[in-house]
Design a protein around this motif. Sequence first.
Motif: not given
Length: 125
Positions: A30-31, A41-45, A84-87, A92-98
């Motif tokens: 989602l991010l 994120l809660v709303r999207r989930l 607000r904190k935006v994530y 590395a996160g994109r590699e892990r997601l792949h």
Amino acid sequence: MIVADPDGSSGGDRRTQLLRGALDMCLLALLDKEPAHGYELVRRLEATGFDGVGYGTIYPLLTRMRRLGLVADELQASPSGPPRKVYAPTAAGRERLHAWREQWTRFVDTVNSALTDPDPDSPRS
């Protein structure tokens, strides 16, 4: 109607276990589509069908993912209230997601095969 699993449970435990194993992957996906703050994120989930996943689940996961270097946060102005904190995912996160997507696809294919193959001993074509 609630159908009990063979162990007598209503299936909620199994759903919780499956969710626990996939939620970080779903958050990262989602991010990857669009950076967001926890409330979003809660709303999207919820919009994707994940009922009952609240802030008490999301924020600790985001914190853990940040510590692992999978997401970064940035303070952004809010139209109402404090910043607000935006994530967003890191490289590395994109590699892990792949990698997780590939693992997930293989896993789902394996489970689907086990669930739909009428004779598991028959040779595959």
